[in-house]
Design a protein around this motif. Structure first.
Motif, PDB file in Angstrom:
ATOM      1  N   GLN A 127      35.876  37.093  29.831  1.00  0.00           N
ATOM      2  CA  GLN A 127      34.752  36.710  28.986  1.00  0.00           C
ATOM      3  C   GLN A 127      34.095  37.938  28.370  1.00  0.00           C
ATOM      4  O   GLN A 127      33.720  37.934  27.181  1.00  0.00           O
ATOM      5  CB  GLN A 127      33.724  35.923  29.815  1.00  0.00           C
ATOM      6  CG  GLN A 127      32.623  35.281  29.007  1.00  0.00           C
ATOM      7  CD  GLN A 127      33.120  34.232  28.032  1.00  0.00           C
ATOM      8  OE1 GLN A 127      34.073  33.520  28.321  1.00  0.00           O
ATOM      9  NE2 GLN A 127      32.500  34.144  26.867  1.00  0.00           N
ATOM     10  N   GLU A 128      33.948  38.995  29.165  1.00  0.00           N
ATOM     11  CA  GLU A 128      33.361  40.237  28.653  1.00  0.00           C
ATOM     12  C   GLU A 128      34.229  40.851  27.563  1.00  0.00           C
ATOM     13  O   GLU A 128      33.728  41.335  26.545  1.00  0.00           O
ATOM     14  CB  GLU A 128      33.176  41.229  29.811  1.00  0.00           C
ATOM     15  CG  GLU A 128      32.060  40.842  30.778  1.00  0.00           C
ATOM     16  CD  GLU A 128      32.045  41.710  32.017  1.00  0.00           C
ATOM     17  OE1 GLU A 128      32.899  42.630  32.111  1.00  0.00           O
ATOM     18  OE2 GLU A 128      31.187  41.469  32.899  1.00  0.00           O
ATOM     19  N   GLU A 129      35.558  40.828  27.783  1.00  0.00           N
ATOM     20  CA  GLU A 129      36.473  41.375  26.774  1.00  0.00           C
ATOM     21  C   GLU A 129      36.405  40.555  25.488  1.00  0.00           C
ATOM     22  O   GLU A 129      36.422  41.107  24.391  1.00  0.00           O
ATOM     23  CB  GLU A 129      37.900  41.379  27.326  1.00  0.00           C
ATOM     24  CG  GLU A 129      38.115  42.408  28.426  1.00  0.00           C
ATOM     25  CD  GLU A 129      39.488  42.299  29.041  1.00  0.00           C
ATOM     26  OE1 GLU A 129      40.247  41.360  28.662  1.00  0.00           O
ATOM     27  OE2 GLU A 129      39.821  43.135  29.896  1.00  0.00           O
ATOM     28  N   SER A 131      33.838  38.770  24.507  1.00  0.00           N
ATOM     29  CA  SER A 131      32.542  39.026  23.882  1.00  0.00           C
ATOM     30  C   SER A 131      32.546  40.367  23.154  1.00  0.00           C
ATOM     31  O   SER A 131      32.027  40.486  22.037  1.00  0.00           O
ATOM     32  CB  SER A 131      31.446  39.004  24.953  1.00  0.00           C
ATOM     33  OG  SER A 131      30.189  39.302  24.399  1.00  0.00           O
ATOM     34  N   THR A 132      33.141  41.387  23.788  1.00  0.00           N
ATOM     35  CA  THR A 132      33.219  42.718  23.169  1.00  0.00           C
ATOM     36  C   THR A 132      34.049  42.670  21.892  1.00  0.00           C
ATOM     37  O   THR A 132      33.691  43.269  20.873  1.00  0.00           O
ATOM     38  CB  THR A 132      33.839  43.725  24.157  1.00  0.00           C
ATOM     39  OG1 THR A 132      33.035  43.789  25.332  1.00  0.00           O
ATOM     40  CG2 THR A 132      33.930  45.107  23.527  1.00  0.00           C
ATOM     41  N   LEU A 133      35.161  41.931  21.954  1.00  0.00           N
ATOM     42  CA  LEU A 133      36.022  41.801  20.772  1.00  0.00           C
ATOM     43  C   LEU A 133      35.272  41.126  19.631  1.00  0.00           C
ATOM     44  O   LEU A 133      35.350  41.557  18.476  1.00  0.00           O
ATOM     45  CB  LEU A 133      37.276  40.999  21.126  1.00  0.00           C
ATOM     46  CG  LEU A 133      38.257  40.735  19.985  1.00  0.00           C
ATOM     47  CD1 LEU A 133      38.800  42.051  19.433  1.00  0.00           C
ATOM     48  CD2 LEU A 133      39.402  39.836  20.461  1.00  0.00           C
ATOM     49  N   LYS A 134      34.511  40.077  19.966  1.00  0.00           N
ATOM     50  CA  LYS A 134      33.746  39.358  18.952  1.00  0.00           C
ATOM     51  C   LYS A 134      32.684  40.262  18.333  1.00  0.00           C
ATOM     52  O   LYS A 134      32.489  40.285  17.110  1.00  0.00           O
ATOM     53  CB  LYS A 134      33.084  38.128  19.574  1.00  0.00           C
ATOM     54  CG  LYS A 134      32.376  37.238  18.567  1.00  0.00           C
ATOM     55  CD  LYS A 134      31.821  35.990  19.239  1.00  0.00           C
ATOM     56  CE  LYS A 134      31.107  35.101  18.219  1.00  0.00           C
ATOM     57  NZ  LYS A 134      30.540  33.882  18.867  1.00  0.00           N
ATOM     58  N   GLU A 135      31.995  41.039  19.192  1.00  0.00           N
ATOM     59  CA  GLU A 135      30.972  41.960  18.692  1.00  0.00           C
ATOM     60  C   GLU A 135      31.596  43.017  17.783  1.00  0.00           C
ATOM     61  O   GLU A 135      31.027  43.358  16.737  1.00  0.00           O
ATOM     62  CB  GLU A 135      30.252  42.628  19.865  1.00  0.00           C
ATOM     63  CG  GLU A 135      29.302  41.698  20.616  1.00  0.00           C
ATOM     64  CD  GLU A 135      28.664  42.377  21.807  1.00  0.00           C
ATOM     65  OE1 GLU A 135      28.877  43.598  21.977  1.00  0.00           O
ATOM     66  OE2 GLU A 135      27.970  41.694  22.572  1.00  0.00           O
TER      67      GLU A 135
END
Length: 529
Positions: A127-129, A131-135
């Motif tokens: 989920q963090e990856e 989210s980071t990719l989306k950001e």
């Protein structure tokens, strides 16, 4: 809280799993149960669990078939198979299908907890990856759109279209309108960057709602903290001013619900991706007109014409008049003169650039006055005083007027407080005598010194130090400005004016007038007409 789906055909085992752990304490919740694979697929479609605990042997659809279906339709759901010893070969087959783990019956609670916590960490990391990719994608998109507004963007329409499609955006009409949106007085309202970002996010959400029925649009953070709205305009491609209803609705909603105001500058409709920058620059120019026109409004490019400042609005003697009143410590007249200047700016609708020029000229007068009195600028206004930077941060003509008036008032208070009392009184008395008797052709230093009860040499030194000019120069200053005032009234003979200000010879008066102002009395009268 991660969601768990229990899939087992035995109700006793489902009940056991429900009560085996304090699920909430470990960060889980049981979102649903199913008796077989068919029912499980339906529940996954509704609840989208993070983890499915699946028995292998079930009617209608067994655990392996269910696993295969889940991996195909819902790959984000992790599968943990629960199996008996005699089904171990099936479990190994299931691992090839992508099952995350399996547990052999009978199992301990600790074994179940460790398995679930391991999957929980994997889900959190994924989920963090994600989210980071989306950001990162959002930052890349915003960076590209800002580049599109810049002067050094030189890519073709095909390249631009291709890049926009990479970000999931496409336009058909190739006709665009740009709007620039500023939260009024944002820097004064919120000190923290996080607070500003929060309110800009709120404005962006409301803008999306206000424009939901309009054409295709993009909203992003632009240069200098502004919100930029790029709208695909279904126009003719000509230079049109678009409908402003959506932005006016935005201003209304922001003021009503968020309790602050915004100002919107809108450019004209421009053709092609290269036209986006042109429309942006027009929107920016329209937005900057809020300095004179005021906040809390929508300003379309070209709808509010401001003067460029080529006209001779600002006579040179205005600065001289202000300086004289400053030297006389006359705060009331200084304030009145400043108000007159700023009222003229409003009435003549002068441009932002010309207003800055006038404002900076006024600042120079104030600083010159403080310097000529022998005081360092930093003593009067503080070490961190950078007037030309501060005035650029002011958002309206009214705020600028107030700030400059306070600047002049501070200078008067400071220099008045730090004057040498006896010298000040002597110089002030001499000034007042000159202003009352400037019409006396015999007015000289000796006569003035006699009236203030000191010797001429001392008066000469005191007057120069306190007022910033010699006694003779001040007498000339008063006479020339009085002459200019009389000339302005009209219908007064030059000889009469000369006599009234203390000149016996009209010809000598004319020469003195031209030497002082740079033009003769007749030239002044002709220019006025």
């Amino acid at each position: 809280m991660q969601k768990i789906l229990i899939v087992d055909d035995e109700s006793i085992f489902r009940e056991y799993l429900r009560t085996a752990l304090d699920w909430e304490a470990y960060g889980f919740e049981i979102c649903a149960e199913a008796k077989n694979g068919v029912e499980a697929l339906e529940q996954v479609g509704v609840h989208r669990p993070d983890i499915a605990l699946v028995d292998i042997t079930m009617p209608f659809m067994d655990g392996l078939t269910l696993t295969e279906q889940l991996k195909e339709q819902y790959p984000a759901t992790s599968v943990v198979l629960i199996t008996g010893h005699n089904e171990f070969d099936y479990a190994r087959k299931a691992l090839k299908l992508g099952v995350e783990d399996y547990i052999l019956k009978p199992f301990s609670k600790d074994e179940l907890v460790l398995t679930l916590l391991k999957l929980q960490k994997e889900h959190q990391r994924a989920q963090e990856e994600k989210s980071t990719l989306k950001e990162n994608q959002l930052l890349m998109k915003e960076s590209f759109l800002n580049h599109l507004l810049s002067g050094d963007y030189n890519h073709s329409d095909e390249e631009t279209s291709s890049r926009l499609q990479q970000f999931g955006e496409s336009f058909d009409s190739r006709c665009f309108v740009v709007a620039c949106i500023e939260i009024d007085n944002m820097d004064l309202k919120w000190n923290k960057v996080s607070e500003r970002l929060l309110w800009k996010y709120a404005v962006t959400n409301i803008l999306n709602e206000a424009l939901e029925e309009t054409e295709n649009h993009l909203i992003f953070n632009g240069p200098e903290g502004r919100i930029i709205c790029l709208v695909e305009h279904q126009g003719t491609g000509e230079l049109e001013i678009p409908a402003l209803g959506g932005y006016e609705k935005l201003c209304f909603l922001i003021k009503k619900y968020l309790k602050f105001t915004i100002t919107v500058g809108v450019g004209r409709s421009q053709s092609g991706y290269q036209g986006i920058r042109t429309s942006y620059l027009e929107a920016l120019e329209a937005l900057q007109n809020k300095f004179v026109l005021g906040n809390d409004r929508v300003i379309a490019y070209g709808s509010e014409s401001l003067e460029s400042g080529t006209q001779a609005f600002y006579p040179t003697e205005v600065n001289e008049e202000l300086l004289v009143q400053l030297r006389m410590q006359n705060g009331v007249k200084v304030d009145a003169k400043l108000e007159e200047i700023f009222q003229s700016i409003r009435e003549q609708r002068l441009s932002l650039d010309y207003t800055y020029v006038i404002s900076m000229g006024l600042i120079s007068v104030c600083l010159s006055y403080v310097t000529e009195t022998g005081h360092p600028i930093e003593d009067c206004f503080g070490e961190a005083f950078f007037p030309y930077s501060e005035i650029k941060r002011l958002e309206s003509i009214d705020a600028t007027s107030v700030w400059i008036k306070e600047l002049f008032n501070q200078a008067i208070l400071y220099t008045g407080k730090h004057r040498k009392t006896r010298s000040s009184k002597i110089a002030q008395a001499a000034k007042e005598y000159i202003e009352l008797h400037y019409g006396d052709p015999e007015l000289q230093l000796d006569q003035i010194a006699q009236q203030v009860f000191i010797n001429p040499s001392y008066l000469r030194a005191v007057f120069k130090k306190e007022i910033g000019m010699t006694v003779t120069d001040y007498v000339t200053h008063v006479r020339m400005h009085k002459a200019k005032e009389l000339l302005g009234k009209g219908n007064i003979r030059l000889a009469d004016i000369a006599e009234q200000i203390g000149f016996n010879d009209p010809s000598y008066f004319s020469k003195s007038f031209k030497k002082f102002f740079g033009y003769s009395p007749s030239e002044y009268e002709n220019n006025r007409l």
